[in-house]
Design a protein around this motif. Structure first.
Motif, PDB file in Angstrom:
ATOM      1  N   GLY A   1       0.825  -1.198   0.000  1.00  0.00           N
ATOM      2  CA  GLY A   1       0.000   0.000   0.000  1.00  0.00           C
ATOM      3  C   GLY A   1       0.860   1.248   0.000  1.00  0.00           C
ATOM      4  N   ARG A   2       0.251   2.306  -0.477  1.00  0.00           N
ATOM      5  CA  ARG A   2       0.883   3.629  -0.515  1.00  0.00           C
ATOM      6  C   ARG A   2       0.684   4.279   0.850  1.00  0.00           C
ATOM      7  N   ILE A   3       1.749   4.736   1.462  1.00  0.00           N
ATOM      8  CA  ILE A   3       1.658   5.375   2.777  1.00  0.00           C
ATOM      9  C   ILE A   3       0.986   6.730   2.613  1.00  0.00           C
ATOM     10  N   VAL A   4      -0.108   6.925   3.367  1.00  0.00           N
ATOM     11  CA  VAL A   4      -0.856   8.178   3.277  1.00  0.00           C
ATOM     12  C   VAL A   4      -0.906   8.930   4.609  1.00  0.00           C
ATOM     13  N   GLU A   5      -0.389   8.313   5.684  1.00  0.00           N
ATOM     14  CA  GLU A   5      -0.448   8.978   6.992  1.00  0.00           C
ATOM     15  C   GLU A   5       0.652   8.435   7.899  1.00  0.00           C
ATOM     16  N   THR A   6       1.389   9.360   8.543  1.00  0.00           N
ATOM     17  CA  THR A   6       2.458   9.000   9.471  1.00  0.00           C
ATOM     18  C   THR A   6       2.423   9.925  10.682  1.00  0.00           C
ATOM     19  N   GLU A   7       3.133   9.537  11.739  1.00  0.00           N
ATOM     20  CA  GLU A   7       3.346  10.409  12.891  1.00  0.00           C
ATOM     21  C   GLU A   7       4.795  10.288  13.333  1.00  0.00           C
ATOM     22  N   ALA A   8       5.402  11.409  13.677  1.00  0.00           N
ATOM     23  CA  ALA A   8       6.789  11.446  14.129  1.00  0.00           C
ATOM     24  C   ALA A   8       6.851  11.449  15.653  1.00  0.00           C
TER      25      ALA A   8
ATOM     26  N   ALA B   1      14.077   6.950  18.386  1.00  0.00           N
ATOM     27  CA  ALA B   1      13.044   7.791  17.779  1.00  0.00           C
ATOM     28  C   ALA B   1      12.487   7.042  16.578  1.00  0.00           C
ATOM     29  N   GLY B   2      11.241   7.363  16.209  1.00  0.00           N
ATOM     30  CA  GLY B   2      10.661   6.646  15.089  1.00  0.00           C
ATOM     31  C   GLY B   2       9.432   7.306  14.501  1.00  0.00           C
ATOM     32  N   VAL B   3       8.986   6.696  13.431  1.00  0.00           N
ATOM     33  CA  VAL B   3       7.811   7.167  12.698  1.00  0.00           C
ATOM     34  C   VAL B   3       6.780   6.049  12.697  1.00  0.00           C
ATOM     35  N   LEU B   4       5.600   6.343  13.203  1.00  0.00           N
ATOM     36  CA  LEU B   4       4.470   5.409  13.167  1.00  0.00           C
ATOM     37  C   LEU B   4       3.813   5.507  11.801  1.00  0.00           C
ATOM     38  N   ILE B   5       3.651   4.363  11.139  1.00  0.00           N
ATOM     39  CA  ILE B   5       2.910   4.327   9.883  1.00  0.00           C
ATOM     40  C   ILE B   5       1.443   4.169  10.263  1.00  0.00           C
ATOM     41  N   ARG B   6       0.643   5.209  10.055  1.00  0.00           N
ATOM     42  CA  ARG B   6      -0.750   5.225  10.523  1.00  0.00           C
ATOM     43  C   ARG B   6      -1.742   4.665   9.508  1.00  0.00           C
TER      44      ARG B   6
ATOM     45  N   ARG C   1      -6.785   1.622   7.259  1.00  0.00           N
ATOM     46  CA  ARG C   1      -6.991   2.998   7.736  1.00  0.00           C
ATOM     47  C   ARG C   1      -6.883   2.982   9.252  1.00  0.00           C
ATOM     48  N   GLY C   2      -5.698   3.302   9.747  1.00  0.00           N
ATOM     49  CA  GLY C   2      -5.379   3.223  11.166  1.00  0.00           C
ATOM     50  C   GLY C   2      -4.258   2.213  11.369  1.00  0.00           C
ATOM     51  N   PRO C   3      -3.376   2.464  12.333  1.00  0.00           N
ATOM     52  CA  PRO C   3      -2.180   1.631  12.470  1.00  0.00           C
ATOM     53  C   PRO C   3      -2.451   0.172  12.845  1.00  0.00           C
ATOM     54  N   GLY C   4      -3.473  -0.104  13.640  1.00  0.00           N
ATOM     55  CA  GLY C   4      -3.805  -1.491  13.978  1.00  0.00           C
ATOM     56  C   GLY C   4      -4.376  -2.238  12.787  1.00  0.00           C
TER      57      GLY C   4
ATOM     58  N   ARG D   1       2.027  14.998  12.814  1.00  0.00           N
ATOM     59  CA  ARG D   1       1.295  14.026  11.991  1.00  0.00           C
ATOM     60  C   ARG D   1       1.287  14.565  10.566  1.00  0.00           C
ATOM     61  N   PHE D   2       1.630  13.703   9.614  1.00  0.00           N
ATOM     62  CA  PHE D   2       1.675  14.091   8.207  1.00  0.00           C
ATOM     63  C   PHE D   2       0.732  13.188   7.431  1.00  0.00           C
ATOM     64  N   TYR D   3       0.073  13.746   6.417  1.00  0.00           N
ATOM     65  CA  TYR D   3      -0.917  12.965   5.677  1.00  0.00           C
ATOM     66  C   TYR D   3      -1.063  13.488   4.259  1.00  0.00           C
ATOM     67  N   LEU D   4      -1.537  12.612   3.397  1.00  0.00           N
ATOM     68  CA  LEU D   4      -1.789  12.971   2.009  1.00  0.00           C
ATOM     69  C   LEU D   4      -3.164  13.630   1.932  1.00  0.00           C
ATOM     70  N   ARG D   5      -3.178  14.909   1.630  1.00  0.00           N
ATOM     71  CA  ARG D   5      -4.464  15.641   1.566  1.00  0.00           C
ATOM     72  C   ARG D   5      -5.391  15.000   0.540  1.00  0.00           C
ATOM     73  N   GLY D   6      -6.649  14.872   0.914  1.00  0.00           N
ATOM     74  CA  GLY D   6      -7.662  14.348   0.014  1.00  0.00           C
ATOM     75  C   GLY D   6      -7.755  12.833  -0.028  1.00  0.00           C
ATOM     76  N   SER D   7      -6.879  12.136   0.668  1.00  0.00           N
ATOM     77  CA  SER D   7      -6.944  10.674   0.643  1.00  0.00           C
ATOM     78  C   SER D   7      -8.140  10.179   1.452  1.00  0.00           C
ATOM     79  N   PRO D   8      -8.930   9.257   0.905  1.00  0.00           N
ATOM     80  CA  PRO D   8     -10.048   8.696   1.659  1.00  0.00           C
ATOM     81  C   PRO D   8      -9.604   7.632   2.667  1.00  0.00           C
ATOM     82  N   PHE D   9      -8.303   7.327   2.701  1.00  0.00           N
ATOM     83  CA  PHE D   9      -7.798   6.245   3.539  1.00  0.00           C
ATOM     84  C   PHE D   9      -7.188   6.731   4.848  1.00  0.00           C
ATOM     85  N   LEU D  10      -7.366   8.001   5.194  1.00  0.00           N
ATOM     86  CA  LEU D  10      -6.802   8.552   6.423  1.00  0.00           C
ATOM     87  C   LEU D  10      -7.563   8.066   7.643  1.00  0.00           C
ATOM     88  N   SER D  11      -6.848   7.967   8.765  1.00  0.00           N
ATOM     89  CA  SER D  11      -7.480   7.461   9.980  1.00  0.00           C
ATOM     90  C   SER D  11      -7.965   8.564  10.903  1.00  0.00           C
TER      91      SER D  11
END
Length: 188
Positions: A28-35, A86-91, A116-119, A171-181
């Motif tokens: 999958g294409r990463i659309v949301e992360t958190e630092a 330190a790390g980045v959560l793939i959300r 849609r969501g890390p779990g 938190r970083f995200y791809l604007r307009g993506s329907p897959f955001l959590s």
């Protein structure tokens, strides 16, 4: 790959995460992360290295996988130099390859809800503790790759579901993506 945690979280938007499974490839294409950077009280590295979080202290680009809430695995990417936790959560990801496998893994046919969501993401890709510490920049059972699509416009907001340092816009995200959590007000 950027060395600083927030820069890496932003850089990963639009990249691919892929998993080789016995029944096929899922990605999958990463659309949301958190630092969760150096000195961040909300990060797992804040209290120092333990047996549980040792992978977070590896050189950037390694998987840090942990279990939370007694039910969900979380996939993170170590983000700094060796010895710095330190790390980045793939959300969230936009499913690409192996959608039928992801549907079986998650027990749902709703495309939007597969990862849609890390779990959910970890369940869709069958990520568990056995993947903790692997190098995500090399061939293996789980890896990161460049995406073919341009990243698009990247948004930034506060992080989700934490109580410490919750007001930091990491938190970083791809604007307009329907897959955001995240909740809609944070996804503008």
């Amino acid at each position: 790959m950027p060395v600083e945690t927030a820069a890496l979280a932003r850089f990963l938007i639009g990249k691919l995460v892929a998993r080789a499974l016995p029944d096929g490839l899922v990605s999958g294409r990463i659309v949301e992360t958190e630092a969760y950077g150096v000195g961040d009280a909300a990060g797992h590295g804040y209290g120092g290295m333990t047996e549980r979080n040792r992978s977070l202290f590896l050189e950037r680009g390694h998987a840090y996988v942990y279990f939370i809430y007694g039910r969900s695995w979380m996939l993170n990417v170590s983000s700094e130099t060796p010895g710095v936790g330190a790390g980045v959560l793939i959300r969230a990801i936009e499913p690409r390859d192996g959608v039928s496998i992801m549907r079986l893994n998650r027990g749902t046919s709703v495309l939007r809800d597969l990862a849609r969501g890390p779990g959910r993401l970890a369940a869709a890709l069958r990520v568990d503790r056995s993947l903790d510490g692997i190098d995500l920049c090399r061939d293996g059972p789980l890896w990161l790759a460049r995406g073919d699509d341009p990243a698009g416009e990247i948004g930034q907001s506060v992080r989700i579901g934490i109580s410490r340092e919750a007001d930091r816009p990491l938190r970083f995200y791809l604007r307009g993506s329907p897959f955001l959590s995240g909740p809609r007000p944070l996804n503008v």
